[in-house]
Design a protein around this motif. Structure first.
Motif, PDB file in Angstrom:
ATOM      1  N   TYR A   1       0.814  -1.220   0.000  1.00 14.57           N
ATOM      2  CA  TYR A   1       0.000   0.000   0.000  1.00 14.57           C
ATOM      3  C   TYR A   1       0.849   1.274   0.000  1.00 14.57           C
ATOM      4  CZ  TYR A   1       0.558  -0.157   5.161  1.00 14.57           C
ATOM      5  OH  TYR A   1       1.059  -0.200   6.432  1.00 14.57           O
ATOM      6  N   LYS A   2       0.226   2.353  -0.476  1.00 14.54           N
ATOM      7  CA  LYS A   2       0.893   3.653  -0.551  1.00 14.54           C
ATOM      8  C   LYS A   2       2.216   3.598  -1.308  1.00 14.54           C
ATOM      9  CE  LYS A   2      -1.497   5.718   3.307  1.00 14.54           C
ATOM     10  NZ  LYS A   2      -1.480   6.174   4.684  1.00 14.54           N
TER      11      LYS A   2
ATOM     12  N   SER B   1      -8.659  -0.276  -1.369  1.00 15.56           N
ATOM     13  CA  SER B   1      -9.146   1.115  -1.423  1.00 15.56           C
ATOM     14  C   SER B   1      -8.179   2.044  -2.131  1.00 15.56           C
ATOM     15  CB  SER B   1      -9.288   1.706  -0.025  1.00 15.56           C
ATOM     16  OG  SER B   1      -9.965   0.881   0.797  1.00 15.56           O
ATOM     17  N   GLY B   2      -8.737   3.129  -2.631  1.00 20.78           N
ATOM     18  CA  GLY B   2      -7.895   4.198  -3.154  1.00 20.78           C
ATOM     19  C   GLY B   2      -7.109   3.814  -4.388  1.00 20.78           C
ATOM     20  N   ASN B   3      -7.765   3.096  -5.310  1.00 25.74           N
ATOM     21  CA  ASN B   3      -7.148   2.795  -6.603  1.00 25.74           C
ATOM     22  C   ASN B   3      -8.103   3.242  -7.707  1.00 25.74           C
ATOM     23  OD1 ASN B   3      -4.478   1.280  -6.327  1.00 25.74           O
ATOM     24  ND2 ASN B   3      -5.740   0.278  -4.776  1.00 25.74           N
TER      25      ASN B   3
ATOM     26  N   ASN C   1     -13.375   4.125  -2.597  1.00 27.03           N
ATOM     27  CA  ASN C   1     -12.557   4.990  -3.468  1.00 27.03           C
ATOM     28  C   ASN C   1     -11.973   4.246  -4.658  1.00 27.03           C
ATOM     29  OD1 ASN C   1     -13.086   7.210  -1.842  1.00 27.03           O
ATOM     30  ND2 ASN C   1     -11.338   6.774  -0.509  1.00 27.03           N
ATOM     31  N   ASN C   2     -12.842   3.565  -5.366  1.00 26.74           N
ATOM     32  CA  ASN C   2     -12.512   2.963  -6.648  1.00 26.74           C
ATOM     33  C   ASN C   2     -13.618   3.308  -7.636  1.00 26.74           C
ATOM     34  OD1 ASN C   2      -9.966   1.273  -6.608  1.00 26.74           O
ATOM     35  ND2 ASN C   2     -10.934   0.594  -4.700  1.00 26.74           N
TER      36      ASN C   2
ATOM     37  N   ASP D   1      -3.844  -0.905  -1.109  1.00 24.12           N
ATOM     38  CA  ASP D   1      -4.530   0.383  -1.146  1.00 24.12           C
ATOM     39  C   ASP D   1      -3.585   1.550  -1.455  1.00 24.12           C
ATOM     40  OD1 ASP D   1      -4.180  -0.863   1.650  1.00 24.12           O
ATOM     41  OD2 ASP D   1      -4.163   1.262   2.177  1.00 24.12           O
ATOM     42  N   GLU D   2      -4.204   2.621  -1.955  1.00 23.71           N
ATOM     43  CA  GLU D   2      -3.469   3.855  -2.286  1.00 23.71           C
ATOM     44  C   GLU D   2      -2.347   3.617  -3.281  1.00 23.71           C
ATOM     45  OE1 GLU D   2      -4.385   6.859  -0.961  1.00 23.71           O
ATOM     46  OE2 GLU D   2      -5.828   6.102   0.487  1.00 23.71           O
TER      47      GLU D   2
END
Ligand SMILES: *[C@@H]1O[C@H](CO)[C@@H](O)[C@H](O)[C@H]1NC(C)=O
Ligand SMILES: *[C@@H]1O[C@H](CO)[C@@H](O)[C@H](O)[C@H]1NC(C)=O
Ligand SMILES: *[C@@H]1O[C@H](CO)[C@@H](O)[C@H](O)[C@H]1NC(C)=O
Ligand SMILES: *[C@@H]1O[C@H](CO)[C@@H](O)[C@H](O)[C@H]1NC(C)=O
Length: 372
Positions: A292-293, A339-341, A364-365, A316-317
């Motif tokens: 992630y990140k 999340s966050g992709n 958040n996709n 994620d991210e």
């Protein structure tokens, strides 16, 4: 002459009260060493049982463990000092290594400071476990190879566990640890180390755990980690690592990873780019994969969702895109975070069949449909 007489008298007096010499492995010698250690620390309250007036066996003093020396069963020697969280200040007292049988030294969670006490500890020839984590030690960690007169200032080559987490070590990643050839675990996390992870670490054939998270490390993910036969846990989170996860194709990536025993791989919070390489699918024993990140892109390969052992997967991210595969059979998954992709398409029904899944994050996709 009277003054000479006085000198002589004083000398005799001193000789009388000073302890008679003890054999190196003997209990009396160790007792004196323990007293020298607590004196060097200014007799901290936590070590009040380490008392010269005490009539008890020093092997019962706080944090002290003794064992019969293998080479002489009649003597009991100090083999362990376990002194965490006693508000100790100063540094590691030089007399420590007069405990000739010391194998385990835990001084974690104190306020010991100064430069790394390599010189003081180099004489501990039997030390196998050293925990100086959560103190205030700063660099240099170990002397560079050319500054080391015949290894005299190096730590014991018997050292199997070295924990220096959460100190103030700065400068380059200490390549000198590569000389500690018996190392099984190395914790250097939560310091201020910079530069690349030295390739020389690949020679540590017994290494099973390396944690260098939360530093300022740069360069690539060390390729040797994917062909190391023993390394099971690699934590390099929260650094400035860049480039792709594996070296470019053509370097025999498949054969590289097949030999790997990696079970836990945490490369989160770096600046890694590119896709999740197919070579990683050879990591059959992987239970934890944290990426992630980062700045990873492309579709998430289907094998990830069919992996037999994966329990924790956090991607994620990042910049992952595309659809997820329809069949999801990674039945051991407990935690899945995507999340966050920029993932799209239908949310696969397969998620609903993962019996062990406790935490699923998909927000958040660009998914369509709903989870049912
Ligand atoms: C330091 O690392 C050793 C070896 O892995 C471990 O046993 C010990 O618990 C760690 N110390 C702390 C304070 O977490
Ligand atoms: C690795 O280091 C990080 C940062 O100090 C810490 O949060 C994490 O628990 C460590 N993990 C292991 C397996 O040692
Ligand atoms: C994977 O795990 C199994 C079972 O724990 C073990 O026998 C095997 O040696 C491991 N494979 C590698 C390449 O380390
Ligand atoms: C899942 O990812 C989101 C977005 O990065 C993050 O806020 C959340 O803490 C993550 N949860 C877990 C359990 O990893």
């Amino acid at each position: 002459m009277p003054s000479l007489l006085i000198v002589l008298l004083v000398f005799l007096l001193l000789a009388g009260v000073s302890p008679s010499p003890q054999p190196a492995t003997g209990g009396g010698g160790d007792r004196d060493t323990l007293l020298a250690i607590t004196n060097a620390w200014g007799r901290p309250p936590g070590l009040s049982s380490w008392d010269p007036a005490s009539s008890t066996d020093h092997c019962t003093w706080k944090g002290v463990t003794c064992a019969s020396a293998a080479d002489d069963a009649s003597t009991r020697a100090v083999t362990e000092l376990s002194l965490p969280a006693l508000d100790l200040r100063g540094t590691v007292p030089t007399p420590v290594c007069s405990l000739k049988h010391l194998a385990r030294l835990d001084l974690s969670h104190n306020r010991l400071a100064g430069s790394f006490p390599g010189a003081a500890l180099s004489a501990c020839a039997r030390l196998r476990f050293l925990d100086l984590s959560h103190n205030l030690f700063s660099a240099p960690l170990l002397p560079p190879a050319d500054d080391d007169v015949q290894g005299s200032r190096s730590l014991s080559p018997a050292l199997a566990h070295l924990n220096l987490s959460a100190n103030r070590l700065d400068g380059e990643f200490p390549a000198a640890v590569a000389r500690l050839t018996a190392l099984q675990s190395l914790h250097l996390d939560a310091n201020r180390l910079a530069g690349a992870i030295p390739d020389a670490l690949s020679g540590l054939a017994s290494l099973t755990l390396l944690n260098a998270s939360s530093n300022r490390l740069t360069g690539a993910v060390p390729a040797w980690a994917f062909r190391h036969a023993r390394l099971r846990r690699l934590y390099l989170s929260d650094n400035d690592l860049s480039g792709e996860l594996l070296p470019p194709r053509g370097v025999g990536v498949a054969s590289v990873t097949a030999a790997s025993s990696l079970a836990e791989l945490d490369l989160s919070m770096n600046r890694l780019t590119g896709e999740i390489p197919d070579g990683l699918r050879a990591l059959r024993n992987l239970t934890l994969l944290f990426l992630y990140k980062n700045r990873l892109t492309g579709t998430i390969p289907a094998w990830v969702f069919r992996h037999r052992k994966l329990q924790q997967l956090c991607l994620d991210e990042n910049g992952f895109s595309g659809d997820l595969p329809r069949d999801i059979t990674a039945h051991n998954l407990v935690l899945l975070n995507l999340s966050g992709n920029r993932l799209s398409g239908e949310i696969p029904r397969g998620f609903g069949h993962l019996k062990n899944l406790k935490r699923l994050f998909l927000q958040n996709n660009r998914f369509t449909g709903r989870l049912c």
